[in-house]
Design a protein around this motif. Structure first.
Motif, mmCIF file in Angstrom:
data_model
loop_
_atom_site.group_PDB
_atom_site.id
_atom_site.type_symbol
_atom_site.label_atom_id
_atom_site.label_comp_id
_atom_site.label_asym_id
_atom_site.label_seq_id
_atom_site.Cartn_x
_atom_site.Cartn_y
_atom_site.Cartn_z
ATOM 1 N N GLY A 377 15.829 -9.382 11.810
ATOM 2 C CA GLY A 377 16.030 -7.926 11.880
ATOM 3 C C GLY A 377 17.282 -7.554 12.653
ATOM 4 O O GLY A 377 17.668 -6.372 12.712
ATOM 5 N N THR A 378 17.952 -8.561 13.216
ATOM 6 C CA THR A 378 19.145 -8.290 14.019
ATOM 7 C C THR A 378 20.377 -8.898 13.349
ATOM 8 O O THR A 378 20.355 -10.072 12.953
ATOM 9 C CB THR A 378 19.008 -8.921 15.428
ATOM 10 O OG1 THR A 378 17.723 -8.571 15.946
ATOM 11 C CG2 THR A 378 20.089 -8.433 16.363
ATOM 12 N N ALA A 379 21.434 -8.115 13.235
ATOM 13 C CA ALA A 379 22.650 -8.615 12.607
ATOM 14 C C ALA A 379 23.299 -9.669 13.484
ATOM 15 O O ALA A 379 23.056 -9.711 14.696
ATOM 16 C CB ALA A 379 23.619 -7.462 12.354
ATOM 17 N N THR A 380 24.142 -10.515 12.858
ATOM 18 C CA THR A 380 24.746 -11.623 13.596
ATOM 19 C C THR A 380 25.510 -11.151 14.833
ATOM 20 O O THR A 380 25.440 -11.750 15.896
ATOM 21 C CB THR A 380 25.722 -12.429 12.705
ATOM 22 O OG1 THR A 380 25.574 -12.003 11.363
ATOM 23 C CG2 THR A 380 25.458 -13.923 12.821
ATOM 24 N N GLY A 381 26.231 -10.073 14.691
ATOM 25 C CA GLY A 381 27.012 -9.593 15.837
ATOM 26 C C GLY A 381 26.207 -8.674 16.741
ATOM 27 O O GLY A 381 26.776 -7.921 17.532
ATOM 28 N N GLY A 382 24.883 -8.671 16.632
ATOM 29 C CA GLY A 382 24.058 -7.714 17.375
ATOM 30 C C GLY A 382 23.837 -6.454 16.563
ATOM 31 O O GLY A 382 24.500 -6.238 15.548
ATOM 32 N N GLY A 383 22.915 -5.632 16.962
ATOM 33 C CA GLY A 383 22.590 -4.409 16.217
ATOM 34 C C GLY A 383 21.629 -4.713 15.076
ATOM 35 O O GLY A 383 21.373 -5.873 14.760
ATOM 36 N N THR A 384 21.108 -3.651 14.451
ATOM 37 C CA THR A 384 20.137 -3.880 13.382
ATOM 38 C C THR A 384 20.801 -4.408 12.125
ATOM 39 O O THR A 384 21.894 -3.995 11.777
ATOM 40 C CB THR A 384 19.400 -2.565 12.994
ATOM 41 O OG1 THR A 384 20.240 -1.473 13.363
ATOM 42 C CG2 THR A 384 18.051 -2.475 13.631
ATOM 43 N N CYS A 385 20.085 -5.310 11.436
ATOM 44 C CA CYS A 385 20.575 -5.847 10.160
ATOM 45 C C CYS A 385 20.593 -4.722 9.135
ATOM 46 O O CYS A 385 19.604 -4.008 8.956
ATOM 47 C CB CYS A 385 19.647 -6.977 9.707
ATOM 48 S SG CYS A 385 19.991 -7.514 8.016
ATOM 49 N N SER A 386 21.743 -4.572 8.490
ATOM 50 C CA SER A 386 21.874 -3.442 7.567
ATOM 51 C C SER A 386 21.095 -3.682 6.274
ATOM 52 O O SER A 386 20.768 -2.752 5.559
ATOM 53 C CB SER A 386 23.346 -3.213 7.251
ATOM 54 O OG SER A 386 23.844 -4.354 6.570
ATOM 55 N N LYS A 387 20.792 -4.949 5.960
ATOM 56 C CA LYS A 387 20.126 -5.249 4.692
ATOM 57 C C LYS A 387 18.632 -4.904 4.748
ATOM 58 O O LYS A 387 18.096 -4.302 3.837
ATOM 59 C CB LYS A 387 20.289 -6.735 4.338
ATOM 60 C CG LYS A 387 21.743 -7.128 4.079
ATOM 61 C CD LYS A 387 22.224 -6.513 2.777
ATOM 62 C CE LYS A 387 23.725 -6.624 2.549
ATOM 63 N NZ LYS A 387 24.248 -7.996 2.629
ATOM 64 N N CYS A 388 17.985 -5.335 5.849
ATOM 65 C CA CYS A 388 16.538 -5.087 5.919
ATOM 66 C C CYS A 388 16.242 -3.919 6.853
ATOM 67 O O CYS A 388 15.076 -3.610 7.116
ATOM 68 C CB CYS A 388 15.802 -6.344 6.381
ATOM 69 S SG CYS A 388 16.257 -6.894 8.047
ATOM 70 N N LYS A 389 17.271 -3.297 7.331
ATOM 71 C CA LYS A 389 17.140 -2.146 8.244
ATOM 72 C C LYS A 389 16.279 -2.492 9.454
ATOM 73 O O LYS A 389 15.470 -1.668 9.917
ATOM 74 C CB LYS A 389 16.520 -0.934 7.515
ATOM 75 C CG LYS A 389 17.147 -0.650 6.150
ATOM 76 C CD LYS A 389 18.198 0.434 6.271
ATOM 77 C CE LYS A 389 18.993 0.782 5.046
ATOM 78 N NZ LYS A 389 19.246 -0.156 4.004
ATOM 79 N N GLY A 390 16.423 -3.756 9.874
ATOM 80 C CA GLY A 390 15.687 -4.178 11.067
ATOM 81 C C GLY A 390 14.259 -4.605 10.801
ATOM 82 O O GLY A 390 13.558 -5.058 11.704
ATOM 83 N N ALA A 391 13.830 -4.496 9.526
ATOM 84 C CA ALA A 391 12.420 -4.804 9.228
ATOM 85 C C ALA A 391 12.144 -6.298 9.165
ATOM 86 O O ALA A 391 10.998 -6.718 9.183
ATOM 87 C CB ALA A 391 12.028 -4.164 7.900
ATOM 88 N N ALA A 392 13.189 -7.123 9.064
ATOM 89 C CA ALA A 392 13.072 -8.583 8.983
ATOM 90 C C ALA A 392 12.528 -9.052 7.633
ATOM 91 O O ALA A 392 12.667 -10.213 7.274
ATOM 92 C CB ALA A 392 12.220 -9.154 10.118
ATOM 93 N N TRP A 393 11.895 -8.188 6.871
ATOM 94 C CA TRP A 393 11.376 -8.521 5.542
ATOM 95 C C TRP A 393 11.987 -7.590 4.497
ATOM 96 O O TRP A 393 12.267 -6.438 4.787
ATOM 97 C CB TRP A 393 9.854 -8.388 5.490
ATOM 98 C CG TRP A 393 9.162 -9.418 6.338
ATOM 99 C CD1 TRP A 393 8.792 -9.275 7.643
ATOM 100 C CD2 TRP A 393 8.810 -10.737 5.939
ATOM 101 N NE1 TRP A 393 8.216 -10.422 8.114
ATOM 102 C CE2 TRP A 393 8.204 -11.359 7.071
ATOM 103 C CE3 TRP A 393 8.925 -11.491 4.774
ATOM 104 C CZ2 TRP A 393 7.724 -12.658 7.062
ATOM 105 C CZ3 TRP A 393 8.441 -12.776 4.757
ATOM 106 C CH2 TRP A 393 7.842 -13.361 5.896
#
Ligand code: DAH
Length: 454
Positions: A377-393
């Protein structure tokens, strides 16, 4: 030869029939001229006056007929008479005395010159007809008139000369024809020669559309584990699109699929619609074959969705269906898991959540652990992953075990068979995998986009 140009010029005014008559009259003059040739030199001159290239009298007449009627054949009366005239003179039909050797030689030279001066198949055909024509050819003439009427003691000699002449001319014709043919070929070769030194025309080669590429990727994965690929109609009946999939009329899920119905002429047997999913092919496939069934169905589907970044009125799905006597929920999850790992990479995890589809029971929604943040749920450089919007799934697609009610529509014995089905939205998957944030680019066909996926 004393046939003046003025006379030739006057032929131009004549129509086709008159022209043939005039040429036939010239034939008498030519016959006379032929009779006057006594020395070999005179004969030589006579022949070249007739047949020498462009200025030969016969070929000039030939050109006039050609210009007037578009073609010249042995059937042209004047042409025929003209060519036969000297022959008759050489033969002096039926009046032969003494050794005919010289007459045969004159005749042979005449035919040789004519044959040798033909430059195309049409001209050649006329020369050949002069020799071979059954009713008016030289060959018949010699046989019928000369040989038959010859004095008995001359017959053997004439017969021999005749055979020699025939053999000679048939060879000459064969050779001339081959030369013309290869000449035609040579001319064509020159004309159609391909100049390999010229720079070629560069045709830009296209590439397959990204959607097609994703189809292919998914087809390959399922193909490798024993599924076959079938396709079905984009225009469907409500029966296949809904009823047989256990979605009766007035069932609320029909509202989820705002549907394009076709305008049909009054009295049409059944309404038609653009299929809202590829699931109708489950029914069509099972109607067509007995279990075991293992198919996937790639194709276009249509819904009355308003276009935005994730919706389009046309999009793409791959349906999957496996039915056999011993298919379990484990086969189902194992197959899906295999596919997802092949598609996103071995590192991903899958999970399923309960869901509802009228044609599966139980129904599930498959999720994949976000391949872009490794399910954190976290992007590589920190912050929320834009693909899963932080949901991890990430929600992938719907699936389930085929509802026994569906088997009822295709005459499968629900007590004996079991199976699973799934419906993958291709556009969504492609967007996910290739980082595309607007579904519309798939349909705009902007080459700047398409070129990024060669
Ligand atoms: N047809 C469904 C749709 O378009 C997707 C789907 C769900 C297909 C579950 C299936 C299935 O085969 O088992 O929304």
């Amino acid at each position: 030869m004393q046939i003046d140009t003025e006379l030739l010029g006057s032929l131009d005014e004549l129509d086709g029939v008159q022209l043939q008559k005039a040429i036939a009259q010239l034939a008498d003059r030519v016959q006379e001229e032929a009779g006057k040739t006594t020395t070999p030199e005179e004969e030589q001159k006579f022949l070249s006056d007739l047949f020498d290239g462009e200025r030969g009298l016969f070929w000039r007449l030939y050109s006039k007929v050609l210009a007037k009627s578009g073609r010249v054949t042995w059937a042209d009366y004047g042409i025929r008479q003209f060519l036969r005239a000297p022959v008759e003179r050489f033969l002096e039909l039926g009046m032969l005395e003494g050794d005919p050797k010289n007459r045969f030689h004159s005749l042979q030279r005449y035919m040789d010159t004519l044959i040798g001066s033909t430059t195309d198949v049409e001209k050649f055909t006329i020369a050949r007809a002069l020799w071979e024509s059954r009713s008016e050819g030289v060959k018949t003439a010699i046989g019928e008139y000369w040989l038959k009427n010859a004095k008995p003691h001359l017959k053997p000699a004439i017969g021999r000369y005749y055979n020699d002449l025939a053999k000679h001319l048939e060879d000459a014709l064969k050779q001339r024809y081959a030369a013309i043919e290869s000449g035609v070929e040579a001319v064509a070769l020159v004309r159609e020669r391909v100049d390999l030194s010229l720079p070629g025309v560069i045709r830009p080669t296209g590439s397959r559309h990204l959607i097609r590429q994703v189809f292919q990727e998914i087809e390959d994965i399922f193909f490798s584990i024993g599924f076959s690929i079938v396709e079905g109609p984009e225009i469907e009946t409500p029966y296949y699109n809904f009823e047989a999939l256990n979605i009766p009329e007035f069932h609320p899920v029909r509202d989820d699929m705002d549907t394009f119905y076709l305008e049909l002429p009054k009295g049409a047997k059944t309404p038609l619609l653009l299929r809202t999913h590829t699931s109708p092919m489950q029914i069509r496939t099972m109607e067509r074959q007995k279990p075991p069934v293992r198919v996937i169905v790639p194709g276009k589907v249509y819904r009355r969705d308003n276009p935005d970044a994730t919706h389009s009125f046309a999009f793409h799905q791959i349906e999957g269906l496996a039915v056999d006597t011993d298919i379990t929920f484990c086969d189902f999850t194992g197959t899906i898991e295999y596919f997802v790992k092949q598609f996103f990479g071995p590192g991903v995890k899958t999970r399923f959540r309960p869901s509802y589809f009228p044609f599966t029971e139980p129904s599930v929604e498959f999720d994949v652990s976000c391949p872009f943040c490794a399910g954190t749920g976290t992007a590589t450089g920190g912050g929320t992953c834009s693909k899963c919007k932080g949901a991890a799934w990430i929600e992938l697609f719907g699936a389930g075990m085929v509802d026994p009610a569906v088997y009822g529509f295709v005459n499968y014995d629900a007590k004996k068979v079991s199976g699973f089905a799934f419906g993958i939205g291709i556009d969504r998957l492609a967007m996910l995998k290739y980082g595309i944030d607007d579904i519309q680019v798939f349909f705009q066909n902007d080459v700047r986009f398409l070129r990024q996926f060669p």
